[in-house]
Write a protein that holds these residues in place. Structure first.
Motif, PDB file in Angstrom:
ATOM      1  N   CYS A  32      -3.524 -10.577  -0.430  1.00 58.67           N
ATOM      2  CA  CYS A  32      -3.471  -9.136  -0.377  1.00 58.67           C
ATOM      3  C   CYS A  32      -2.219  -8.806  -0.763  1.00 58.67           C
ATOM      4  O   CYS A  32      -2.274  -7.670  -1.719  1.00 58.67           O
ATOM      5  CB  CYS A  32      -3.543  -8.924   1.101  1.00 58.67           C
ATOM      6  SG  CYS A  32      -5.196  -9.094   1.983  1.00 58.67           S
ATOM      7  N   TYR A  33      -1.094  -9.357  -0.926  1.00 55.96           N
ATOM      8  CA  TYR A  33       0.081  -8.891  -1.449  1.00 55.96           C
ATOM      9  C   TYR A  33       0.079  -9.086  -2.818  1.00 55.96           C
ATOM     10  O   TYR A  33       0.434  -8.119  -3.644  1.00 55.96           O
ATOM     11  CB  TYR A  33       1.087  -9.707  -0.744  1.00 55.96           C
ATOM     12  CG  TYR A  33       2.468  -9.474  -1.429  1.00 55.96           C
ATOM     13  CD1 TYR A  33       3.233  -8.411  -0.643  1.00 55.96           C
ATOM     14  CD2 TYR A  33       3.350 -10.086  -2.512  1.00 55.96           C
ATOM     15  CE1 TYR A  33       4.538  -7.838  -1.064  1.00 55.96           C
ATOM     16  CE2 TYR A  33       4.391  -9.636  -2.993  1.00 55.96           C
ATOM     17  CZ  TYR A  33       5.096  -8.383  -2.137  1.00 55.96           C
ATOM     18  OH  TYR A  33       6.332  -8.043  -2.546  1.00 55.96           O
ATOM     19  N   GLY A  36      -1.498  -5.852  -4.448  1.00 51.31           N
ATOM     20  CA  GLY A  36      -0.840  -4.715  -4.089  1.00 51.31           C
ATOM     21  C   GLY A  36      -0.784  -4.145  -2.654  1.00 51.31           C
ATOM     22  O   GLY A  36      -0.151  -3.135  -2.526  1.00 51.31           O
ATOM     23  N   THR A  37      -1.353  -4.779  -1.852  1.00 47.59           N
ATOM     24  CA  THR A  37      -1.433  -4.495  -0.374  1.00 47.59           C
ATOM     25  C   THR A  37       0.061  -4.629   0.050  1.00 47.59           C
ATOM     26  O   THR A  37       0.796  -5.326  -0.012  1.00 47.59           O
ATOM     27  CB  THR A  37      -2.205  -5.336   0.323  1.00 47.59           C
ATOM     28  OG1 THR A  37      -3.547  -5.493  -0.111  1.00 47.59           O
ATOM     29  CG2 THR A  37      -2.424  -4.754   1.828  1.00 47.59           C
ATOM     30  N   ARG A  38       0.472  -3.385   0.879  1.00 44.21           N
ATOM     31  CA  ARG A  38       1.752  -3.358   1.445  1.00 44.21           C
ATOM     32  C   ARG A  38       1.933  -4.452   2.563  1.00 44.21           C
ATOM     33  O   ARG A  38       0.995  -5.022   3.187  1.00 44.21           O
ATOM     34  CB  ARG A  38       2.064  -2.181   2.221  1.00 44.21           C
ATOM     35  CG  ARG A  38       2.122  -0.737   1.552  1.00 44.21           C
ATOM     36  CD  ARG A  38       3.128  -0.865   0.327  1.00 44.21           C
ATOM     37  NE  ARG A  38       4.398  -0.949   0.727  1.00 44.21           N
ATOM     38  CZ  ARG A  38       5.347  -1.173   0.041  1.00 44.21           C
ATOM     39  NH1 ARG A  38       5.241  -1.453  -1.381  1.00 44.21           N
ATOM     40  NH2 ARG A  38       6.549  -1.404   0.441  1.00 44.21           N
ATOM     41  N   TRP A  41       0.289  -4.532   5.835  1.00 44.55           N
ATOM     42  CA  TRP A  41      -1.104  -4.526   6.096  1.00 44.55           C
ATOM     43  C   TRP A  41      -1.649  -5.904   5.512  1.00 44.55           C
ATOM     44  O   TRP A  41      -2.762  -6.498   6.051  1.00 44.55           O
ATOM     45  CB  TRP A  41      -1.734  -3.502   5.247  1.00 44.55           C
ATOM     46  CG  TRP A  41      -1.633  -2.248   6.082  1.00 44.55           C
ATOM     47  CD1 TRP A  41      -0.723  -1.046   5.430  1.00 44.55           C
ATOM     48  CD2 TRP A  41      -1.990  -1.723   7.246  1.00 44.55           C
ATOM     49  NE1 TRP A  41      -0.725   0.076   6.393  1.00 44.55           N
ATOM     50  CE2 TRP A  41      -1.356  -0.651   7.306  1.00 44.55           C
ATOM     51  CE3 TRP A  41      -2.747  -2.328   7.942  1.00 44.55           C
ATOM     52  CZ2 TRP A  41      -1.828   0.240   8.568  1.00 44.55           C
ATOM     53  CZ3 TRP A  41      -2.966  -1.576   9.105  1.00 44.55           C
ATOM     54  CH2 TRP A  41      -2.743  -0.336   9.436  1.00 44.55           C
ATOM     55  N   ALA A  42      -0.884  -6.802   4.553  1.00 40.40           N
ATOM     56  CA  ALA A  42      -1.369  -7.913   4.283  1.00 40.40           C
ATOM     57  C   ALA A  42      -1.050  -8.906   5.438  1.00 40.40           C
ATOM     58  O   ALA A  42      -1.821  -9.800   5.650  1.00 40.40           O
ATOM     59  CB  ALA A  42      -0.265  -8.384   3.249  1.00 40.40           C
ATOM     60  N   VAL A  45      -4.060  -8.470   7.840  1.00 44.09           N
ATOM     61  CA  VAL A  45      -5.173  -9.266   7.314  1.00 44.09           C
ATOM     62  C   VAL A  45      -4.996 -10.650   7.571  1.00 44.09           C
ATOM     63  O   VAL A  45      -6.083 -11.162   7.915  1.00 44.09           O
ATOM     64  CB  VAL A  45      -5.400  -8.630   5.912  1.00 44.09           C
ATOM     65  CG1 VAL A  45      -6.402  -9.644   5.009  1.00 44.09           C
ATOM     66  CG2 VAL A  45      -5.850  -7.170   5.669  1.00 44.09           C
ATOM     67  N   SER A  94       7.775  -7.446   5.552  1.00 41.92           N
ATOM     68  CA  SER A  94       8.194  -6.100   5.050  1.00 41.92           C
ATOM     69  C   SER A  94       9.725  -6.266   4.644  1.00 41.92           C
ATOM     70  O   SER A  94      10.226  -5.606   3.535  1.00 41.92           O
ATOM     71  CB  SER A  94       8.035  -5.072   6.113  1.00 41.92           C
ATOM     72  OG  SER A  94       6.775  -5.042   6.557  1.00 41.92           O
ATOM     73  N   ASP A  97      10.162  -8.105   1.469  1.00 45.00           N
ATOM     74  CA  ASP A  97       9.517  -7.312   0.353  1.00 45.00           C
ATOM     75  C   ASP A  97      10.586  -6.041  -0.092  1.00 45.00           C
ATOM     76  O   ASP A  97      10.892  -5.867  -1.236  1.00 45.00           O
ATOM     77  CB  ASP A  97       8.211  -6.662   0.884  1.00 45.00           C
ATOM     78  CG  ASP A  97       7.520  -5.591  -0.328  1.00 45.00           C
ATOM     79  OD1 ASP A  97       7.254  -6.180  -1.423  1.00 45.00           O
ATOM     80  OD2 ASP A  97       7.722  -4.429  -0.037  1.00 45.00           O
ATOM     81  N   THR A 111       5.577 -12.423  -5.037  1.00 44.41           N
ATOM     82  CA  THR A 111       4.596 -13.122  -4.033  1.00 44.41           C
ATOM     83  C   THR A 111       4.872 -14.307  -3.579  1.00 44.41           C
ATOM     84  O   THR A 111       4.663 -14.410  -2.219  1.00 44.41           O
ATOM     85  CB  THR A 111       3.420 -12.999  -4.872  1.00 44.41           C
ATOM     86  OG1 THR A 111       3.033 -11.624  -5.287  1.00 44.41           O
ATOM     87  CG2 THR A 111       2.132 -13.417  -4.166  1.00 44.41           C
TER      88      THR A 111
END
Length: 155
Positions: A32-33, A36-38, A41-42, A45, A94, A97, A111
């Motif tokens: 997911c990351y 490009g998923t924030r 949200w990653a 999931v 978060s 990131d 990643t």
């Protein structure tokens, strides 16, 4: 002090279950990351991908529980424990990131490092979750009742 053989087997089964669920979650998070998923949200999931296998493997295989799960003694405490873990992972990823975006240009390394923050959070929670699962979530009802403050204060 030596642990009884049963506890060592339980610990091994819990560890194996956690590794299986952890690999599923980690792969889901990294994928997911990567696309490009924030991180928040990653993490959600990844949590959803690993929570069900973790519950089933721990309940049935590690603790040997079968039959219908009690909502208040088993499902609610389990949900609280894993959601708190997921929230911690979401916060950690978060923050990682946010910190890494301006420091590392390589998306591959971002990643890898943010995924490491996700994995690290679950690693930190690993022992705490075992204790909570053993004492409260999957404990036999009479064993859980012995540990409640109300019953200990009446003694």
């Amino acid at each position: 002090m030596r642990l009884p053989r049963f506890r060592l087997l339980l610990w091994a089964k819990y560890s194996a279950s956690s590794v299986i669920a952890g690999v599923i979650s980690e792969l889901a998070f990294a994928l997911c990351y990567w696309i490009g998923t924030r991180p928040l949200w990653a993490s959600v999931v990844a949590f959803l991908a690993g929570a069900l296998p973790n519950y089933v493997l721990n309940r049935r295989w590690a603790w040997g529980r079968s039959g219908r799960a009690d909502r208040t003694r088993e499902l609610l405490p389990y949900a609280i424990i894993v959601v708190v873990t997921a929230l911690a992972a979401a916060l950690a990823t978060s923050a990682a990131d946010h910190w890494l975006r301006d420091r590392i240009d390589s998306h591959v390394w971002q990643t890898v490092l943010v995924s490491a923050a996700f994995l690290g959070t679950y690693g930190v929670m690993f022992i705490l979750k075992f204790v909570l699962f053993d004492r409260f979530v999957f404990a036999k009802p009479e064993a859980a009742a012995v540990r409640t403050p109300a019953t200990t204060s009446q003694s």
